[in-house]
Design an enzyme around this catalytic site. Structure first.
Site, PDB file in Angstrom:
ATOM      1  N   HIS A  29      -3.922  14.668 -12.925  1.00  0.00           N
ATOM      2  CA  HIS A  29      -2.955  14.953 -11.864  1.00  0.00           C
ATOM      3  C   HIS A  29      -2.998  16.437 -11.471  1.00  0.00           C
ATOM      4  O   HIS A  29      -1.998  17.154 -11.545  1.00  0.00           O
ATOM      5  CB  HIS A  29      -1.540  14.546 -12.304  1.00  0.00           C
ATOM      6  CG  HIS A  29      -0.623  14.241 -11.155  1.00  0.00           C
ATOM      7  ND1 HIS A  29       0.321  13.250 -11.211  1.00  0.00           N
ATOM      8  CD2 HIS A  29      -0.508  14.798  -9.922  1.00  0.00           C
ATOM      9  CE1 HIS A  29       0.986  13.210 -10.053  1.00  0.00           C
ATOM     10  NE2 HIS A  29       0.499  14.139  -9.266  1.00  0.00           N
ATOM     11  N   THR A  76      -5.710   9.873  -5.407  1.00  0.00           N
ATOM     12  CA  THR A  76      -5.063  11.155  -5.736  1.00  0.00           C
ATOM     13  C   THR A  76      -3.578  11.060  -5.406  1.00  0.00           C
ATOM     14  O   THR A  76      -2.904  12.079  -5.282  1.00  0.00           O
ATOM     15  CB  THR A  76      -5.672  12.321  -4.913  1.00  0.00           C
ATOM     16  OG1 THR A  76      -5.586  11.977  -3.533  1.00  0.00           O
ATOM     17  CG2 THR A  76      -7.103  12.610  -5.293  1.00  0.00           C
ATOM     18  N   SER A  77      -3.065   9.837  -5.253  1.00  0.00           N
ATOM     19  CA  SER A  77      -1.688   9.703  -4.776  1.00  0.00           C
ATOM     20  C   SER A  77      -0.705   9.418  -5.917  1.00  0.00           C
ATOM     21  O   SER A  77      -0.030  10.335  -6.399  1.00  0.00           O
ATOM     22  CB  SER A  77      -1.640   8.629  -3.696  1.00  0.00           C
ATOM     23  OG  SER A  77      -0.544   8.853  -2.873  1.00  0.00           O
ATOM     24  N   ARG A  78      -0.621   8.170  -6.340  1.00  0.00           N
ATOM     25  CA  ARG A  78       0.209   7.821  -7.495  1.00  0.00           C
ATOM     26  C   ARG A  78      -0.448   6.667  -8.238  1.00  0.00           C
ATOM     27  O   ARG A  78      -0.976   5.729  -7.613  1.00  0.00           O
ATOM     28  CB  ARG A  78       1.629   7.407  -7.077  1.00  0.00           C
ATOM     29  CG  ARG A  78       2.553   8.568  -6.698  1.00  0.00           C
ATOM     30  CD  ARG A  78       2.893   9.471  -7.884  1.00  0.00           C
ATOM     31  NE  ARG A  78       3.772  10.572  -7.532  1.00  0.00           N
ATOM     32  CZ  ARG A  78       3.386  11.796  -7.151  1.00  0.00           C
ATOM     33  NH1 ARG A  78       2.109  12.091  -7.072  1.00  0.00           N
ATOM     34  NH2 ARG A  78       4.285  12.731  -6.872  1.00  0.00           N
ATOM     35  N   ASP A 121      -7.047  10.701 -10.040  1.00  0.00           N
ATOM     36  CA  ASP A 121      -6.335  11.919 -10.468  1.00  0.00           C
ATOM     37  C   ASP A 121      -4.957  11.541 -11.003  1.00  0.00           C
ATOM     38  O   ASP A 121      -4.238  12.383 -11.530  1.00  0.00           O
ATOM     39  CB  ASP A 121      -6.201  12.886  -9.282  1.00  0.00           C
ATOM     40  CG  ASP A 121      -5.561  14.204  -9.696  1.00  0.00           C
ATOM     41  OD1 ASP A 121      -6.004  14.779 -10.714  1.00  0.00           O
ATOM     42  OD2 ASP A 121      -4.607  14.641  -9.025  1.00  0.00           O
ATOM     43  N   GLU A 141       0.374   7.741 -16.926  1.00  0.00           N
ATOM     44  CA  GLU A 141       0.086   9.178 -17.133  1.00  0.00           C
ATOM     45  C   GLU A 141       1.232   9.938 -17.793  1.00  0.00           C
ATOM     46  O   GLU A 141       1.001  10.967 -18.439  1.00  0.00           O
ATOM     47  CB  GLU A 141      -0.274   9.846 -15.805  1.00  0.00           C
ATOM     48  CG  GLU A 141       0.887   9.986 -14.819  1.00  0.00           C
ATOM     49  CD  GLU A 141       0.490  10.753 -13.552  1.00  0.00           C
ATOM     50  OE1 GLU A 141      -0.473  10.337 -12.886  1.00  0.00           O
ATOM     51  OE2 GLU A 141       1.167  11.761 -13.238  1.00  0.00           O
TER      52      GLU A 141
HETATM   53  P1  NAI Z   1       3.386  11.969   3.687  1.00  0.00           P
HETATM   54  O1  NAI Z   1       4.786  11.503   3.526  1.00  0.00           O
HETATM   55  O2  NAI Z   1       3.056  13.073   4.630  1.00  0.00           O
HETATM   56  O3  NAI Z   1       2.466  10.699   4.088  1.00  0.00           O
HETATM   57  C1  NAI Z   1       2.562   9.445   3.502  1.00  0.00           C
HETATM   58  C2  NAI Z   1       2.021   8.440   4.505  1.00  0.00           C
HETATM   59  O4  NAI Z   1       1.965   7.156   3.878  1.00  0.00           O
HETATM   60  C3  NAI Z   1       2.947   8.295   5.734  1.00  0.00           C
HETATM   61  O5  NAI Z   1       2.193   8.464   6.922  1.00  0.00           O
HETATM   62  C4  NAI Z   1       3.471   6.882   5.607  1.00  0.00           C
HETATM   63  O6  NAI Z   1       3.697   6.263   6.861  1.00  0.00           O
HETATM   64  C5  NAI Z   1       2.324   6.219   4.859  1.00  0.00           C
HETATM   65  N1  NAI Z   1       2.664   4.913   4.313  1.00  0.00           N
HETATM   66  C6  NAI Z   1       3.896   4.418   3.991  1.00  0.00           C
HETATM   67  N2  NAI Z   1       3.771   3.149   3.569  1.00  0.00           N
HETATM   68  C7  NAI Z   1       2.450   2.837   3.635  1.00  0.00           C
HETATM   69  C8  NAI Z   1       1.714   1.664   3.353  1.00  0.00           C
HETATM   70  N3  NAI Z   1       2.296   0.539   2.927  1.00  0.00           N
HETATM   71  N4  NAI Z   1       0.378   1.692   3.531  1.00  0.00           N
HETATM   72  C9  NAI Z   1      -0.238   2.798   3.993  1.00  0.00           C
HETATM   73  N5  NAI Z   1       0.423   3.946   4.283  1.00  0.00           N
HETATM   74  C10 NAI Z   1       1.740   3.964   4.096  1.00  0.00           C
HETATM   75  O7  NAI Z   1       2.890  12.305   2.221  1.00  0.00           O
HETATM   76  P2  NAI Z   1       1.683  13.269   1.798  1.00  0.00           P
HETATM   77  O8  NAI Z   1       2.165  14.660   1.668  1.00  0.00           O
HETATM   78  O9  NAI Z   1       0.496  12.976   2.629  1.00  0.00           O
HETATM   79  O10 NAI Z   1       1.438  12.750   0.296  1.00  0.00           O
HETATM   80  C11 NAI Z   1       0.959  11.455   0.024  1.00  0.00           C
HETATM   81  C12 NAI Z   1       1.121  11.178  -1.449  1.00  0.00           C
HETATM   82  O11 NAI Z   1       0.260  12.020  -2.196  1.00  0.00           O
HETATM   83  C13 NAI Z   1       2.523  11.515  -2.017  1.00  0.00           C
HETATM   84  O12 NAI Z   1       3.402  10.433  -1.831  1.00  0.00           O
HETATM   85  C14 NAI Z   1       2.243  11.749  -3.474  1.00  0.00           C
HETATM   86  O13 NAI Z   1       2.406  10.529  -4.158  1.00  0.00           O
HETATM   87  C15 NAI Z   1       0.767  12.138  -3.512  1.00  0.00           C
HETATM   88  N6  NAI Z   1       0.553  13.521  -3.972  1.00  0.00           N
HETATM   89  C16 NAI Z   1      -0.285  13.725  -5.031  1.00  0.00           C
HETATM   90  C17 NAI Z   1      -0.542  14.993  -5.489  1.00  0.00           C
HETATM   91  C18 NAI Z   1      -1.481  15.247  -6.623  1.00  0.00           C
HETATM   92  O14 NAI Z   1      -1.506  16.367  -7.179  1.00  0.00           O
HETATM   93  N7  NAI Z   1      -2.322  14.290  -7.035  1.00  0.00           N
HETATM   94  C19 NAI Z   1       0.129  16.154  -4.892  1.00  0.00           C
HETATM   95  C20 NAI Z   1       0.970  15.831  -3.741  1.00  0.00           C
HETATM   96  C21 NAI Z   1       1.177  14.554  -3.322  1.00  0.00           C
END
Ligand code: NAI
Length: 359
Positions: free
Chosen positions: A309, A246-248, A272, A277
């Protein structure tokens, strides 16, 4: 102040207008503290921001963009030439923005860093539940009067191991929910969070992958995480594991996932987000021939769920996105920056966290 909103859907407009009405009401109550957003002029464009449409930002002081708008260097430079001073993202992720170009052009870029981590986590869990218990198949069957259970067999989640890649806001929210299901939580994050304490355990990626029955991705897309789930990583995953993203989309090598589904090394995949996309998501293509053969192959598997998404898509999240975007504007108008600015101190951004373009 004039704001041009790109990739506008009816729901975006509804929530931005409601936030504007609230700002205007606040201004009436307290004229001395009238926020800039109470008087903002908003132009809504349904089309995406890209090199071909950037000219339509002319006259705007700020633009508001979403996940599949292009904010590549040429677009950012064109915005600067037209006098745009701020880019306001209606999302948390900023992998689609050339921040270096924005910094050079003197344009502030701000995001909405946390509109509802629980919304995304709950959706990831919905995908896990659907995939595991085959409710997507049961729904279709039951509507046709087929109540046979063959092919719907799931696994009890209680006692299973969930591996979270990334334990920021969304990863931690997911960990909490899955802990509630009675799962064992493992996590990999190069920057561990104290919030995981008492919920789960950090391990290296090489340890998390083979031990997890479910791997769920919650890290941002960066150079260092692009295709973090590739052929090699999938080979390390437990046979029969499920993969949830659900990330990217760019975090996953989709072709490698298809190969693993064909050999049944993966028992199910729920996405997602998808690397291609941008050409498809958020629009209705049901009457067209879709030319993305990778996506189309993926969707032939009964144990694959693709959604467009939508993990963020709750009323609460849309309200916070609109409110926070207007708060970013109000702060920018007064101070020339805002606390959610991503460009205020680019020199401090780690090299491996610089955004990659194209997703
Ligand atoms: P956040 O910034 O709070 O957390 C991201 C985490 O990833 C951090 O703890 C960071 O240290 C960690 N990270 C960095 N490099 C890494 C690696 N190589 N391996 C493992 N972890 C690593 O971000 P949040 O709010 O938790 O969002 C995460 C992702 O979710 C966003 O970057 C975005 O791409 C995605 N997202 C998707 C949505 C959707 O509708 N599907 C909506 C909102 C966000």
């Amino acid at each position: 102040m004039k704001l041009a909103v790109f990739s506008t859907k009816p729901y975006d407009k509804r929530y931005i207008e409601a936030a504007r009405d609230a700002a205007a009401a606040k201004a009436t109550e307290s004229p001395a503290n009238r926020p800039a957003s109470a008087d903002i002029e908003v132009v809504y464009h349904e089309f995406a921001l890209e090199e071909d449409t950037v000219a339509l930002a002319k006259g705007a002081d700020a633009i508001c963009a979403f996940v599949n708008d292009s904010l590549s260097a040429p677009v950012v430079e064109a915005l600067a030439r037209q006098g745009v001073k701020a880019i306001l993202l209606r999302c948390a992720g900023f992998n689609h923005v050339d921040l270096v170009a924005a910094e050079k052009a003197g344009i502030m870029v701000a995001n909405v860093p946390s509109y509802s981590p629980e919304a995304v986590a709950e959706f990831a869990v919905a995908l896990i539940q659907t995939l595991n218990r085959n409710t997507h198949r049961a729904y279709n069957r039951a509507r046709e009067g087929n109540f046979a259970l063959d092919g719907l067999l799931g696994r009890t989640l209680h006692g299973k191991t969930v591996g979270l890649i990334g334990t920021g806001k969304i990863g931690i929210a997911t960990a909490r929910i899955m802990k509630g299901f009675g799962c064992r939580i493992l996590a990999y994050d190069p920057y561990p969070s104290p919030a995981l304490e008492g919920i789960g355990e950090y391990k290296s990626l090489d340890e998390v992958l083979p031990e997890s029955d479910i791997v769920s991705l919650h890290c941002p897309l960066m150079d260092s995480t692009r295709q973090i789930i590739n052929e090699t990583a999938i080979a390390k995953m437990k046979p029969g594991a499920m993969l949830i993203n659900t990330s990217r989309g760019g975090l996953v090598d989709t072709r490698a996932v298809i190969r693993a589904l064909k050999t049944q090394h993966l028992s199910g995949v729920a996405l997602d987000v998808y690397e291609g996309e941008g050409a498809l998501f958020y629009d209705d293509h049901s009457g067209e021939i879709i030319h993305d053969d990778v996506l189309m192959r993926l969707m032939t598997f009964h144990n694959v769920i693709v959604t467009g998404h939508q993990a963020f898509f709750t009323q609460e999240a849309l309200r916070e996105i609109a409110d926070c975007t207007l708060r970013n504007i109000d702060e920018f108008v007064v101070t020339g920056t805002c606390k959610n600015s991503l460009t205020k101190d680019l020199k401090l951004v780690r090299r491996d966290s610089l955004p990659v373009r194209g997703v």
